[in-house]
Design an enzyme around this catalytic site. Structure first.
Site, PDB file in Angstrom:
ATOM      1  CG  ASN A   8      -1.682   1.254   1.420  1.00 32.71           C
ATOM      2  OD1 ASN A   8      -1.798   2.059   0.501  1.00 32.71           O
ATOM      3  ND2 ASN A   8      -2.236   1.454   2.616  1.00 32.71           N
ATOM      4  CD1 TRP A   9       3.556   1.038  -2.842  1.00 33.18           C
ATOM      5  CD2 TRP A   9       3.538   2.169  -4.773  1.00 33.18           C
ATOM      6  NE1 TRP A   9       4.274   0.303  -3.760  1.00 33.18           N
ATOM      7  CE2 TRP A   9       4.271   0.985  -4.951  1.00 33.18           C
ATOM      8  CE3 TRP A   9       3.384   3.029  -5.858  1.00 33.18           C
ATOM      9  CZ2 TRP A   9       4.860   0.638  -6.175  1.00 33.18           C
ATOM     10  CZ3 TRP A   9       3.968   2.702  -7.076  1.00 33.18           C
ATOM     11  CH2 TRP A   9       4.701   1.512  -7.228  1.00 33.18           C
ATOM     12  CE  LYS A  10       0.250   3.515   4.841  1.00 31.99           C
ATOM     13  NZ  LYS A  10       0.038   3.681   6.238  1.00 31.99           N
ATOM     14  CG  HIS A 101      -5.864   1.858   5.144  1.00 29.98           C
ATOM     15  ND1 HIS A 101      -5.464   2.800   6.057  1.00 29.98           N
ATOM     16  CD2 HIS A 101      -4.803   1.031   4.964  1.00 29.98           C
ATOM     17  CE1 HIS A 101      -4.205   2.560   6.415  1.00 29.98           C
ATOM     18  NE2 HIS A 101      -3.780   1.486   5.770  1.00 29.98           N
ATOM     19  CD  GLU A 103      -2.979   5.519   6.772  1.00 31.01           C
ATOM     20  OE1 GLU A 103      -2.915   5.574   5.538  1.00 31.01           O
ATOM     21  OE2 GLU A 103      -2.062   5.052   7.476  1.00 31.01           O
ATOM     22  CD  GLU A 171      -3.579  -2.578   7.332  1.00 32.21           C
ATOM     23  OE1 GLU A 171      -2.521  -2.868   6.776  1.00 32.21           O
ATOM     24  OE2 GLU A 171      -4.130  -1.462   7.188  1.00 32.21           O
ATOM     25  N   GLY A 177       2.396   2.178  10.818  1.00 33.38           N
ATOM     26  CA  GLY A 177       3.396   3.238  10.695  1.00 33.38           C
ATOM     27  C   GLY A 177       4.091   3.593  11.996  1.00 33.38           C
ATOM     28  CB  SER A 215       4.960  -1.787  12.135  1.00 28.95           C
ATOM     29  OG  SER A 215       4.571  -0.450  12.363  1.00 28.95           O
ATOM     30  N   GLY A 236       2.660  -1.131   4.326  1.00 23.10           N
ATOM     31  CA  GLY A 236       2.674   0.289   3.985  1.00 23.10           C
ATOM     32  C   GLY A 236       4.086   0.767   3.723  1.00 23.10           C
ATOM     33  N   GLY A 237       4.687   1.410   4.715  1.00 24.20           N
ATOM     34  CA  GLY A 237       5.988   2.056   4.558  1.00 24.20           C
ATOM     35  C   GLY A 237       7.045   1.197   3.885  1.00 24.20           C
TER      36      GLY A 237
HETATM   37  C1  PEP Z   1      -0.884   0.176   6.001  1.00 19.51           C
HETATM   38  O1  PEP Z   1      -1.003   1.372   5.861  1.00 19.51           O
HETATM   39  O2  PEP Z   1      -1.712  -0.600   5.488  1.00 19.51           O
HETATM   40  C2  PEP Z   1       0.245  -0.318   6.765  1.00 19.51           C
HETATM   41  C3  PEP Z   1       0.237  -1.557   7.156  1.00 19.51           C
HETATM   42  O3  PEP Z   1       1.251   0.585   7.012  1.00 19.51           O
HETATM   43  P1  PEP Z   1       2.695   0.277   7.662  1.00 19.51           P
HETATM   44  O4  PEP Z   1       3.191  -1.019   7.082  1.00 19.51           O
HETATM   45  O5  PEP Z   1       3.539   1.431   7.286  1.00 19.51           O
HETATM   46  O6  PEP Z   1       2.480   0.144   9.130  1.00 19.51           O
END
Ligand code: PEP
Length: 260
Positions: A8-10, A101, A103, A171, A177, A215, A236-237
């Site tokens: 997930n590049w956001k 999600h 967010e 999640e 994050g 994470s 994500g990141g």
């Molecule tokens: C996400 O946004 O779906 C996610 C899992 O982010 P991160 O891996 O950065 O915690």
């Protein structure tokens, strides 16, 4: 069941950097010398088409990367300025779309009902929704994790959800994050709960892919992905770093995780 690692590049990347990142991942996936999970890339909506073109160009007989998006509108078309329909995503070559999600639930006030209508639109358009659920830190501290998950799973999945047409991502909001993750037994417990809830309402859940997200990095992927009932990760990141993302892909067991 083939596990899934979805990036997930956001809201990250510009045209050139997105192309380079997609090219790097797609080339690694195509050149894999042993069985690896299915890999999906979910760029921002405006980059979906370009990333899809890169994936198509890189598909030279090896395993291909699946294209995904980060959100869709519940309706097929109409006066919804700034939104993207599931049908357009399908037309651009998407196989997956993330819905619900945390967010989007937080930033856009999306309720379980909204998420359910988006997942239903994804189904109608021929996409596989990756439906996200997860508790906040305050909810976990109050011992409400199980109740929150039960409510979100019941409210966010359309009646027509099956193990084949839907993916669920657990999640925990406090893990996204932050560099913090639940313990392996805590992850396993929620995945077991989600599978049981799904089986009650939607029938056979053995083939349902339930991803863990929050994470996940190269350094913790092996441990997290081996947790019981975990069938891949939503990343994500770390999905923005091709080296770390590849470490996660390589760390993913090809059969469901072992001991909780
Ligand atoms: C996400 O946004 O779906 C996610 C899992 O982010 P991160 O891996 O950065 O915690």
């Amino acid at each position: 069941m083939t596990p899934l690692i979805a990036g997930n590049w956001k809201m990250n990347g510009l045209l050139a950097s997105a192309r380079t990142l997609a090219e790097t991942i797609a080339a690694k996936v195509a050149g894999a010398t042993r069985a690896i999970p299915e890999v999906a890339l979910c760029p921002p909506a405006a980059l979906v088409h370009a990333v899809g073109q890169v994936i198509e160009q890189q598909a030279k007989g090896g395993q291909t990367v699946a294209l995904g998006a980060q959100d869709c509108h519940p309706k097929e078309k109409g006066a919804h300025t700034g939104d993207t329909s599931a049908w357009l995503l399908k037309d651009m070559g998407c196989r997956y779309v993330i819905v619900g999600h945390s967010e989007r639930r937080a930033d856009h006030g999306e309720t379980d009902a909204t998420v359910q209508s988006k997942a239903a639109a994804a189904h109608a358009a021929g996409l596989i929704p990756i439906v996200c659920v997860g508790e906040t830190e305050a909810e976990r501290d109050r011992g409400e994790t199980e109740a929150v998950i039960a409510r979100q799973v019941a409210g966010s999945l359309p009646a027509a959800a099956t193990a084949a047409n839907t993916v669920i991502a657990y999640e925990p909001v406090w893990a996204i994050g932050t560099g913090r993750t639940p313990t392996v037994p805590e992850i396993a417990a929620v995945h077991t709960q989600i599978r049981a809830l799904f089986a009650q309402r939607h029938g056979a859940a053995d083939g349902l892919r339930i991803l863990y997200g929050g994470s996940v990095k190269g350094s913790n992927a092996a441990e997290v992905l081996a947790a019981k009932g975990v069938n891949g990760a939503l990343v994500g990141g770390a999905s923005l770093d091709p080296v770390d993302f590849w470490r996660i892909i390589e760390a993913c067991p090809m059969s469901p995780g072992g001991a909780p």
